[in-house]
Write a protein that holds these residues in place. Structure first.
Motif, PDB file in Angstrom:
ATOM      1  N   ALA A  70      40.115  39.811  53.664  1.00  0.00           N
ATOM      2  CA  ALA A  70      38.840  40.196  54.273  1.00  0.00           C
ATOM      3  C   ALA A  70      38.966  40.056  55.783  1.00  0.00           C
ATOM      4  N   SER A  71      38.148  40.817  56.511  1.00  0.00           N
ATOM      5  CA  SER A  71      38.184  40.730  57.973  1.00  0.00           C
ATOM      6  C   SER A  71      36.860  41.186  58.562  1.00  0.00           C
ATOM      7  N   SER A  72      36.633  40.805  59.820  1.00  0.00           N
ATOM      8  CA  SER A  72      35.455  41.230  60.569  1.00  0.00           C
ATOM      9  C   SER A  72      35.847  41.302  62.031  1.00  0.00           C
ATOM     10  N   ALA A  73      35.733  42.485  62.623  1.00  0.00           N
ATOM     11  CA  ALA A  73      36.178  42.677  64.006  1.00  0.00           C
ATOM     12  C   ALA A  73      35.202  43.598  64.727  1.00  0.00           C
ATOM     13  N   SER A  74      33.967  43.139  64.905  1.00  0.00           N
ATOM     14  CA  SER A  74      32.966  43.904  65.635  1.00  0.00           C
ATOM     15  C   SER A  74      32.908  43.400  67.066  1.00  0.00           C
ATOM     16  N   SER A  75      31.863  43.785  67.791  1.00  0.00           N
ATOM     17  CA  SER A  75      31.742  43.340  69.185  1.00  0.00           C
ATOM     18  C   SER A  75      30.539  42.423  69.386  1.00  0.00           C
ATOM     19  N   ALA A  76      29.870  42.036  68.309  1.00  0.00           N
ATOM     20  CA  ALA A  76      28.689  41.171  68.422  1.00  0.00           C
ATOM     21  C   ALA A  76      29.103  39.713  68.584  1.00  0.00           C
TER      22      ALA A  76
ATOM     23  N   LYS B 154      28.913  37.412  66.764  1.00  0.00           N
ATOM     24  CA  LYS B 154      28.999  36.823  65.439  1.00  0.00           C
ATOM     25  C   LYS B 154      29.888  37.701  64.574  1.00  0.00           C
ATOM     26  N   GLU B 155      30.763  37.076  63.785  1.00  0.00           N
ATOM     27  CA  GLU B 155      31.586  37.798  62.817  1.00  0.00           C
ATOM     28  C   GLU B 155      31.386  37.148  61.456  1.00  0.00           C
ATOM     29  N   THR B 156      31.291  37.966  60.410  1.00  0.00           N
ATOM     30  CA  THR B 156      31.078  37.456  59.061  1.00  0.00           C
ATOM     31  C   THR B 156      31.914  38.238  58.070  1.00  0.00           C
ATOM     32  N   LEU B 157      32.575  37.535  57.158  1.00  0.00           N
ATOM     33  CA  LEU B 157      33.318  38.185  56.088  1.00  0.00           C
ATOM     34  C   LEU B 157      32.994  37.487  54.776  1.00  0.00           C
ATOM     35  N   THR B 158      33.204  38.183  53.663  1.00  0.00           N
ATOM     36  CA  THR B 158      32.936  37.630  52.341  1.00  0.00           C
ATOM     37  C   THR B 158      34.141  37.840  51.434  1.00  0.00           C
ATOM     38  N   ILE B 159      34.519  36.784  50.727  1.00  0.00           N
ATOM     39  CA  ILE B 159      35.611  36.840  49.748  1.00  0.00           C
ATOM     40  C   ILE B 159      34.976  36.758  48.367  1.00  0.00           C
ATOM     41  N   ASP B 160      35.006  37.861  47.622  1.00  0.00           N
ATOM     42  CA  ASP B 160      34.347  37.918  46.321  1.00  0.00           C
ATOM     43  C   ASP B 160      35.055  37.024  45.313  1.00  0.00           C
ATOM     44  N   LYS B 161      34.287  36.214  44.585  1.00  0.00           N
ATOM     45  CA  LYS B 161      34.797  35.332  43.535  1.00  0.00           C
ATOM     46  C   LYS B 161      36.016  34.541  44.009  1.00  0.00           C
TER      47      LYS B 161
END
Length: 309
Positions: free
Chosen positions: A120-126, A128-135
């Motif tokens: 999983a990854s999150s690479a925005s410009s805000a 705050k970064e958020t990612l989710t790993i299912d199960k």
């Protein structure tokens, strides 16, 4: 050097390759979450200047494994303390978020499993970064890349949540109210007597509102809207040894199934500190009061519109 000049230095260095100047490593270096301990928080290292290649496609180059040497990224290991069989008939997983105080800085967030695969990854410009790993099951290496950072650290949070597949969180307890009957004679000892229940039974269930809540209080108005004061130590995170206390206000209008952050609606600054989070809903009018202890006085924003304004 001013911030603009430092940013130009970082950009010039990025053209040549990753550059990182660090002060403090992630503290602590690892944590565990699960049904009994649903969240963990860590303080990321501080970068005087940091610049790396960014974007999901470049994540391997930006954040090589720790044992590869030359690590420019901050690393935190988080373990989901459940076996794979735990997720049978359930939905949910592990959510990881990072925040930082200044939107002019930019961090990226990546998660790798025990085999070194990007999951999983999150690479925005805000800010705050958020990612989710299912199960999620087992250990994951969370890597935080300073895409373009000048004089900043970050705060990380990992949250575990699960619910029955296709449904809302199951009730964890049910009971009727019990009252205290006090003898009229001052010489008699008070005694506890069961009162005949009336109306539907009291049902309790656990719900992830999306934020830690030290000393939580809750108020419900006549229309069923619920308000929660959620306080955590994440204001001005550069303050040693941890961030200062800060309160966010969350509201649910669907019986507690979901909660929304309404803090900004109440005119509160995101870094406004609070020594004692408290929310109170006046029973007759439904007016919502947010009480923040501030030294010798208190700040009391309120709303007559269920927190919309």
């Amino acid at each position: 050097m001013n911030r603009r000049r430092l940013s130009l230095v970082a950009l010039a260095a990025l053209a040549l390759g990753p550059v990182v100047t660090t002060a403090i490593a992630a503290t602590p270096a690892s944590g565990t979450v699960g049904p009994r301990k649903p969240s963990v928080t860590w303080q990321g290292q501080t970068y005087a200047v940091g610049a790396t290649a960014g974007g999901t496609a470049d994540s391997a180059a930006a954040c090589p494994p720790v044992n590869a040497g030359g690590q420019p990224c901050d690393v935190f290991t988080i373990t989901s303390d459940v076996p794979a069989s735990y997720w049978t008939g359930k939905k949910g997983g592990l959510t990881v978020s990072i925040t930082w105080p200044d939107a002019s800085n930019d961090f990226d967030l990546y998660a790798y499993n025990a085999n070194g695969d990007l999951v999983a990854s999150s690479a925005s410009s805000a800010p705050k970064e958020t990612l989710t790993i299912d199960k999620a099951v087992g250990a994951y290496e969370i890597r935080v890349a300073p895409f373009l950072v000048v004089d900043s650290g970050y705060t990380g949070t990992g949250t575990f949540a699960s619910a029955p597949q296709g449904g809302d969180p199951a009730p964890v307890a049910a009971a009727s109210y019990r009252g205290l009957a006090v003898a009229t004679s001052p010489k008699a000892e008070p005694r506890t007597t069961a009162i005949a229940p009336f109306g539907p039974p009291l049902v309790l269930q656990t719900v992830d509102i999306g934020r830690e809540a030290a000393e939580p209080t809750i108020g419900v108005d006549k229309k069923g809207a619920a308000f929660v004061a959620a306080g955590a130590f994440d204001a001005l995170p550069d303050a040693a040894p941890v961030g200062l206390a800060r309160t966010e206000i969350y509201r649910s209008k669907d019986g507690g199934k979901t909660f929304q952050d309404i803090t900004n609606n109440l005119g509160r600054d995101s870094n406004q500190t609070s020594l004692d989070p408290y929310v109170y809903v006046e029973e007759d009018s439904g007016r919502v009061f947010i009480v923040d202890l501030a030294g010798a006085g208190a700040l009391i924003p309120y709303s007559d519109a269920q927190g919309e304004t």
